[in-house]
Design a protein around this motif. Sequence first.
Motif, PDB file in Angstrom:
ATOM      1  N   MET A   1      72.529  51.634  18.959  1.00  0.00           N
ATOM      2  CA  MET A   1      71.625  52.341  18.065  1.00  0.00           C
ATOM      3  C   MET A   1      70.199  51.907  18.400  1.00  0.00           C
ATOM      4  O   MET A   1      69.901  50.712  18.461  1.00  0.00           O
ATOM      5  CB  MET A   1      71.967  51.979  16.616  1.00  0.00           C
ATOM      6  N   PRO A   2      69.299  52.862  18.568  1.00  0.00           N
ATOM      7  CA  PRO A   2      67.900  52.517  18.838  1.00  0.00           C
ATOM      8  C   PRO A   2      67.295  51.726  17.670  1.00  0.00           C
ATOM      9  O   PRO A   2      67.668  51.943  16.509  1.00  0.00           O
ATOM     10  CB  PRO A   2      67.209  53.877  18.991  1.00  0.00           C
ATOM     11  N   ASP A   4      64.512  51.885  16.029  1.00  0.00           N
ATOM     12  CA  ASP A   4      63.899  52.625  14.921  1.00  0.00           C
ATOM     13  C   ASP A   4      64.961  53.227  13.996  1.00  0.00           C
ATOM     14  O   ASP A   4      64.787  53.257  12.781  1.00  0.00           O
ATOM     15  CB  ASP A   4      62.936  53.702  15.435  1.00  0.00           C
ATOM     16  N   GLN A   5      66.087  53.662  14.559  1.00  0.00           N
ATOM     17  CA  GLN A   5      67.176  54.183  13.728  1.00  0.00           C
ATOM     18  C   GLN A   5      67.823  53.058  12.919  1.00  0.00           C
ATOM     19  O   GLN A   5      68.179  53.243  11.758  1.00  0.00           O
ATOM     20  CB  GLN A   5      68.226  54.891  14.582  1.00  0.00           C
ATOM     21  N   TYR A   6      67.992  51.914  13.576  1.00  0.00           N
ATOM     22  CA  TYR A   6      68.565  50.763  12.870  1.00  0.00           C
ATOM     23  C   TYR A   6      67.681  50.362  11.682  1.00  0.00           C
ATOM     24  O   TYR A   6      68.165  50.194  10.563  1.00  0.00           O
ATOM     25  CB  TYR A   6      68.739  49.578  13.823  1.00  0.00           C
ATOM     26  N   ALA A   8      65.527  52.179  10.072  1.00  0.00           N
ATOM     27  CA  ALA A   8      65.574  53.235   9.057  1.00  0.00           C
ATOM     28  C   ALA A   8      66.859  53.180   8.237  1.00  0.00           C
ATOM     29  O   ALA A   8      66.884  53.615   7.085  1.00  0.00           O
ATOM     30  CB  ALA A   8      65.422  54.601   9.720  1.00  0.00           C
ATOM     31  N   SER A   9      67.931  52.626   8.798  1.00  0.00           N
ATOM     32  CA  SER A   9      69.214  52.561   8.089  1.00  0.00           C
ATOM     33  C   SER A   9      69.332  51.363   7.141  1.00  0.00           C
ATOM     34  O   SER A   9      70.262  51.303   6.348  1.00  0.00           O
ATOM     35  CB  SER A   9      70.362  52.503   9.100  1.00  0.00           C
TER      36      SER A   9
END
Length: 162
Positions: A1-2, A4-6, A8-9
């Motif tokens: 997972m990139p 920024d996605q991590y 955001a989660s």
Amino acid sequence: MPPDQYVASLARKRMAAGSLFRDAAGRVLLVEPTYKPTWDLPGGVVEQEESPTAACRREVLEELGLDRPVGRVLAVDWVPSRPERPEGMMFVYDGGVLTAADIARIRLQADELASYAFVDAGRVPELASAPLARRIAACLGAVAAGTAISLEDGRPAGERHP
């Protein structure tokens, strides 16, 4: 997972910071908010990009008109979610003992606070929510012991509760 996605989660928690002030008799300063039925410690929400310490100082100035250095942390309390609000982290700092001159300088933020009172520790549960009453009792213990405490809903972290 990139990354920024991590990021955001990740979970987001609300935070608030307050100050435990006492008078010369050892009574606790509580404020009466205009927007809820129970009394509270002076303090409030930690804003985005604001530290809990800075929020505590800002909120005490806004609510009481007192610009005072923030004392040491007495308690960090994780509060579970309730139907009306998400889970959060509450920081309580030692406001110290207010002198008669300090008390005379209190100017309430009229749109948020109806009044204030210095309350004996035994009367706090009559005015405050149960979790806050537990948090204040734990903070008074931390003041006396010269320590800080980790709480969960106002109880020492790790304790089993019914």
